[in-house]
Scaffold this motif. Sequence first.
Motif, PDB file in Angstrom:
ATOM      1  N   ILE A  99     108.846  38.054  17.495  1.00  0.00           N
ATOM      2  CA  ILE A  99     108.112  36.800  17.260  1.00  0.00           C
ATOM      3  C   ILE A  99     108.168  35.873  18.469  1.00  0.00           C
ATOM      4  N   THR A 160     102.467  34.336  17.380  1.00  0.00           N
ATOM      5  CA  THR A 160     101.395  34.580  16.408  1.00  0.00           C
ATOM      6  C   THR A 160     100.539  33.342  16.126  1.00  0.00           C
ATOM      7  N   THR A 161     101.122  32.145  16.324  1.00  0.00           N
ATOM      8  CA  THR A 161     100.337  30.943  16.030  1.00  0.00           C
ATOM      9  C   THR A 161      99.752  30.293  17.284  1.00  0.00           C
ATOM     10  N   VAL A 231     109.012  25.533  18.456  1.00  0.00           N
ATOM     11  CA  VAL A 231     109.726  26.034  17.296  1.00  0.00           C
ATOM     12  C   VAL A 231     108.703  26.477  16.250  1.00  0.00           C
ATOM     13  N   ILE A 232     109.107  27.417  15.426  1.00  0.00           N
ATOM     14  CA  ILE A 232     108.218  27.894  14.367  1.00  0.00           C
ATOM     15  C   ILE A 232     108.726  27.350  13.042  1.00  0.00           C
ATOM     16  N   ASN A 233     108.038  26.380  12.504  1.00  0.00           N
ATOM     17  CA  ASN A 233     108.391  25.806  11.201  1.00  0.00           C
ATOM     18  C   ASN A 233     107.194  25.971  10.282  1.00  0.00           C
ATOM     19  N   TRP A 234     107.254  26.918   9.386  1.00  0.00           N
ATOM     20  CA  TRP A 234     106.105  27.100   8.508  1.00  0.00           C
ATOM     21  C   TRP A 234     106.270  26.264   7.247  1.00  0.00           C
ATOM     22  N   GLU A 235     105.223  25.487   6.938  1.00  0.00           N
ATOM     23  CA  GLU A 235     105.297  24.618   5.768  1.00  0.00           C
ATOM     24  C   GLU A 235     104.495  25.167   4.600  1.00  0.00           C
ATOM     25  N   TYR A 236     103.439  25.885   4.907  1.00  0.00           N
ATOM     26  CA  TYR A 236     102.486  26.239   3.856  1.00  0.00           C
ATOM     27  C   TYR A 236     102.635  27.657   3.332  1.00  0.00           C
ATOM     28  N   ALA A 237     102.904  28.594   4.224  1.00  0.00           N
ATOM     29  CA  ALA A 237     102.963  29.993   3.794  1.00  0.00           C
ATOM     30  C   ALA A 237     104.339  30.317   3.216  1.00  0.00           C
ATOM     31  N   LYS A 238     104.350  30.778   1.985  1.00  0.00           N
ATOM     32  CA  LYS A 238     105.610  31.158   1.337  1.00  0.00           C
ATOM     33  C   LYS A 238     105.603  32.660   1.082  1.00  0.00           C
ATOM     34  N   THR A 239     106.762  33.277   1.270  1.00  0.00           N
ATOM     35  CA  THR A 239     106.854  34.715   1.027  1.00  0.00           C
ATOM     36  C   THR A 239     106.730  35.018  -0.456  1.00  0.00           C
ATOM     37  N   ILE A 240     105.923  36.028  -0.763  1.00  0.00           N
ATOM     38  CA  ILE A 240     105.827  36.477  -2.152  1.00  0.00           C
ATOM     39  C   ILE A 240     106.960  37.473  -2.382  1.00  0.00           C
TER      40      ILE A 240
ATOM     41  N   ASP B 110     104.209  39.824   2.386  1.00  0.00           N
ATOM     42  CA  ASP B 110     103.031  39.185   1.785  1.00  0.00           C
ATOM     43  C   ASP B 110     103.351  37.706   1.643  1.00  0.00           C
ATOM     44  N   VAL B 111     102.371  36.864   1.929  1.00  0.00           N
ATOM     45  CA  VAL B 111     102.615  35.425   1.786  1.00  0.00           C
ATOM     46  C   VAL B 111     101.513  34.772   0.959  1.00  0.00           C
ATOM     47  N   LYS B 112     101.840  33.611   0.393  1.00  0.00           N
ATOM     48  CA  LYS B 112     100.834  32.845  -0.343  1.00  0.00           C
ATOM     49  C   LYS B 112     100.965  31.376  -0.009  1.00  0.00           C
ATOM     50  N   GLU B 146      99.026  29.258   9.589  1.00  0.00           N
ATOM     51  CA  GLU B 146     100.306  29.947   9.723  1.00  0.00           C
ATOM     52  C   GLU B 146     100.161  31.452   9.538  1.00  0.00           C
ATOM     53  N   THR B 157     101.209  39.094  16.240  1.00  0.00           N
ATOM     54  CA  THR B 157     101.172  38.804  17.694  1.00  0.00           C
ATOM     55  C   THR B 157     100.423  39.854  18.492  1.00  0.00           C
ATOM     56  N   ILE B 185      96.159  30.575   5.781  1.00  0.00           N
ATOM     57  CA  ILE B 185      97.040  29.667   5.050  1.00  0.00           C
ATOM     58  C   ILE B 185      97.479  28.555   5.987  1.00  0.00           C
TER      59      ILE B 185
END
Lengths: 241, 237
Positions: A99, A160-161, A231-240, B110-112, B146, B157, B185
């Motif tokens: 990453i 990736t972002t 820094v990578i701080n993800w707020e919206y995407a949550k792991t399923i 997988d993400v949501k 994201e 990447t 997302i």
Amino acid sequence: MKNKKVISIVLGGMCFALTLGICIQIKTVTGSNSIVGESNRENDELRAEVLRYKERYDNIYKDLERAEKELEKERQNATQNNGDLEEKEEAIKQGNKMIGMTEVTGPGVIVTLSDGKKDTSTVLNASDLIVHDADVLSVINELKNAGAEAISINDQRIVTTTAITCDGNVVRINNEKVGTPFEIKAIGSPEAMEGALLRPGGYIKEYLEADGIHVTVKKVNNVTIPKYNGVINWEYAKTIE
Amino acid sequence: MKLELRNRKKGKITITIVLGLVCFVLLFIMFMQFKTVEQTDITSIETMRESELQTELANWKTKYTDVDKKLQEVKEKKQEYEETVNNKEEASAVADKELTEVNKVLGKTDVKGEGIVVTLSDNERSHINSDDLLLLVNELKIAGAEAISINDERIVTISDIVDINTTIIKVNGQRLIGPYVVKAIGNQKYLESGLTAKGGYMDNMEDNQKSMKIEKQRNIEILKYNDELKLKYIEVK
């Protein structure tokens, strides 16, 4: 006699045009200087504030780097002497590598893109001579297509972002201003990447070089690509789960 | 008569020399000007105007807050490991948690979350090509996306997007055909306005007569990267 008159008029006209041109030039340059000059005084406060924040950022970033090293040590500590746990630790390390959170080295290519030096009066559109955000984006895409594993542009690691945007006459990468010449480093198979970039019909041959942009591609045995400096701080995407 | 001719000749020579000199000086000044303009460093803070400085300041503030947040997280994680150093089972749970986070960013889970779904389709007048998708993905990232996928191919990447022909586009080595459903997302508002801004991506697509549809959604699911992420060439320093 008539001939002389014509020559005089032509010469006079040319001199007039040249002088006018120079006057405009001088006026533009001094004009822009004076704006900068004025705002220099007015904005000193603001400038100092920016520098202060930059310093605060630099300091806390150093703290973060230190904390990350400590975390790594602590993780190693907690996971040693247990095969299953050591495997997980290795996976975390490998993941961080991918990453962009660690500096990496390996064989690859170094590509430079610089604005064309061609005389602007000989091309129809001077904008063609400038390296644009879309050009950088396309070259990066071709490198990935040829199997690049890690890429940086003027030491900005592509994660990736990472977005590449145009900001006036500079390009922003990871929200940092980056100017020409662009030095793109990529780790992967040097032969595959060079071959892909320089193939006839590829983006470099078809568009960049055709437009007069100066491109070099160098194969190297070892290239170092820095870690992502954000820094990578993800707020919206949550792991399923 | 002869004298007059000579005088005239002399006059001509003087004029030529003077004109030559003037031209030379003019050219010299022009080059000097060009050089000064070229040497101005546009990325330097010294030459920024007020609005640029404001943006720069806001930029550093955001970055500071982000790093601060991350620092707290790292410290917490470190503490968790410290506390579990003598308990392998708990240590395993902590490691699992950290690994899941890394894998999330990698694209291996997988993400949501909230976001937008953009659909690009071929029509009689125009085909969607890889550049349309490449620029769209970049626009979404600018707006802070994201996680992104195209027809369920997760963008990671090392993802590439290339044309195979006018109707097939290859993403992650997989051949895709239209309609291209691009899920992202992130903050719905930012994502949508990033695309619909005047003169922005959507306007451009319309100008080129390409079909595009945007849909905001509360809960989008994005699948993980299908392939194994294996790197052969890079080494950690």
